[in-house]
Write a protein that holds these residues in place. Structure first.
Motif, mmCIF file in Angstrom:
data_model
loop_
_atom_site.group_PDB
_atom_site.id
_atom_site.type_symbol
_atom_site.label_atom_id
_atom_site.label_comp_id
_atom_site.label_asym_id
_atom_site.label_seq_id
_atom_site.Cartn_x
_atom_site.Cartn_y
_atom_site.Cartn_z
ATOM 1 N N ARG A 76 0.772 -1.402 0.165
ATOM 2 C CA ARG A 76 0.025 -0.253 -0.108
ATOM 3 C C ARG A 76 0.928 1.195 -0.098
ATOM 4 O O ARG A 76 0.771 2.168 -0.562
ATOM 5 C CB ARG A 76 -0.908 -0.313 1.280
ATOM 6 C CG ARG A 76 -1.934 1.243 1.086
ATOM 7 C CD ARG A 76 -2.529 0.960 2.597
ATOM 8 N NE ARG A 76 -1.659 1.069 3.760
ATOM 9 C CZ ARG A 76 -2.527 1.084 4.950
ATOM 10 N NH1 ARG A 76 -3.321 0.211 4.912
ATOM 11 N NH2 ARG A 76 -1.623 0.734 5.941
ATOM 12 N N ALA A 77 1.859 1.239 0.825
ATOM 13 C CA ALA A 77 2.882 2.357 0.748
ATOM 14 C C ALA A 77 3.500 2.736 -0.437
ATOM 15 O O ALA A 77 3.507 3.901 -0.896
ATOM 16 C CB ALA A 77 4.172 1.657 1.787
ATOM 17 N N LEU A 90 -6.048 8.371 -0.090
ATOM 18 C CA LEU A 90 -6.416 7.983 1.344
ATOM 19 C C LEU A 90 -6.440 6.708 1.196
ATOM 20 O O LEU A 90 -6.698 5.740 0.723
ATOM 21 C CB LEU A 90 -8.185 8.947 1.478
ATOM 22 C CG LEU A 90 -8.461 9.832 0.739
ATOM 23 C CD1 LEU A 90 -9.794 10.002 0.522
ATOM 24 C CD2 LEU A 90 -7.711 10.603 1.565
ATOM 25 N N ALA A 91 -5.159 6.662 2.214
ATOM 26 C CA ALA A 91 -4.675 5.470 2.706
ATOM 27 C C ALA A 91 -5.506 4.904 3.926
ATOM 28 O O ALA A 91 -5.917 5.477 5.164
ATOM 29 C CB ALA A 91 -3.761 5.078 2.635
ATOM 30 N N VAL A 92 -6.619 3.651 4.035
ATOM 31 C CA VAL A 92 -7.058 3.189 5.472
ATOM 32 C C VAL A 92 -6.167 1.900 5.458
ATOM 33 O O VAL A 92 -5.938 0.740 4.061
ATOM 34 C CB VAL A 92 -8.121 2.947 5.127
ATOM 35 C CG1 VAL A 92 -9.096 4.117 5.716
ATOM 36 C CG2 VAL A 92 -9.094 2.031 4.188
ATOM 37 N N ALA A 122 -12.630 0.385 7.483
ATOM 38 C CA ALA A 122 -11.916 1.620 6.926
ATOM 39 C C ALA A 122 -12.611 2.341 5.965
ATOM 40 O O ALA A 122 -12.898 3.160 5.720
ATOM 41 C CB ALA A 122 -11.086 1.785 7.983
ATOM 42 N N GLY A 123 -12.348 1.621 4.660
ATOM 43 C CA GLY A 123 -12.575 1.202 3.892
ATOM 44 C C GLY A 123 -13.824 1.432 3.546
ATOM 45 O O GLY A 123 -14.237 3.135 2.742
ATOM 46 N N VAL A 138 -12.125 6.781 -7.267
ATOM 47 C CA VAL A 138 -11.919 5.534 -7.563
ATOM 48 C C VAL A 138 -11.464 4.661 -6.496
ATOM 49 O O VAL A 138 -10.326 4.962 -5.643
ATOM 50 C CB VAL A 138 -10.692 5.003 -8.931
ATOM 51 C CG1 VAL A 138 -9.422 5.797 -7.744
ATOM 52 C CG2 VAL A 138 -10.835 3.701 -8.999
ATOM 53 N N ILE A 139 -11.507 3.316 -6.502
ATOM 54 C CA ILE A 139 -11.134 2.897 -4.718
ATOM 55 C C ILE A 139 -10.139 1.280 -5.325
ATOM 56 O O ILE A 139 -10.688 0.927 -5.996
ATOM 57 C CB ILE A 139 -11.726 2.316 -3.827
ATOM 58 C CG1 ILE A 139 -13.249 3.427 -3.505
ATOM 59 C CG2 ILE A 139 -11.584 1.278 -3.474
ATOM 60 C CD1 ILE A 139 -14.236 2.962 -3.148
ATOM 61 N N LEU A 140 -9.040 1.289 -5.031
ATOM 62 C CA LEU A 140 -8.358 0.473 -4.857
ATOM 63 C C LEU A 140 -8.067 -0.537 -3.765
ATOM 64 O O LEU A 140 -7.749 -0.009 -2.958
ATOM 65 C CB LEU A 140 -6.400 0.783 -5.422
ATOM 66 C CG LEU A 140 -6.360 1.308 -6.373
ATOM 67 C CD1 LEU A 140 -4.922 2.669 -6.210
ATOM 68 C CD2 LEU A 140 -6.904 1.365 -7.812
#
Length: 112
Positions: free
Chosen positions: A1-2, A16-18, A23-24, A35-37
């Motif tokens: 993710r990082a 925006l990272a969770v 939490a997502g 968009v959501i990855l």
């Protein structure tokens, strides 16, 4: 993710990272991203369940969800498709492929 976050931010995208599915879902409801990855293997609510939750909600159902996972497509892909996911990216993920998918879904960032 990082790594994915750093790549997208470097190319001008706001990220925006969770770290888990619940939490997502909450972040998506609050922030309404373009968009959501979504990874399949996240703590608590998995990525497929989170995708299903988002797609069933009229407020978030139109946000494209792209699964990003090391799992082979097989039955996981079928479950993701049934949950409403809009795309699939396999890990390890080439940074160019990640950028292509995001650009295809939302367009080039203002920085590009």
């Amino acid at each position: 993710r990082a790594i994915h976050t750093a790549i997208l931010q470097h190319h001008g995208y706001r990220v925006l990272a969770v770290d888990n599915g619940a939490a997502g879902v909450e972040c998506a409801r609050r922030e309404r991203p373009d968009v959501i990855l979504m990874d399949v293997s996240v703590p608590g609510m998995d990525g497929i369940s989170a995708t299903k939750c988002l797609k069933e909600d009229p407020e978030t159902g139109r946000i494209p969800v792209v699964i990003v996972t090391a799992h082979p497509y097989g039955s996981v892909g079928r479950r993701a498709r049934d949950a409403g996911c809009d795309g699939w990216l396999n890990k390890p993920l080439d940074p160019r492929r990640l950028l292509q998918e995001v650009e295809r879904r939302v367009g080039a960032s203002a920085a590009n």
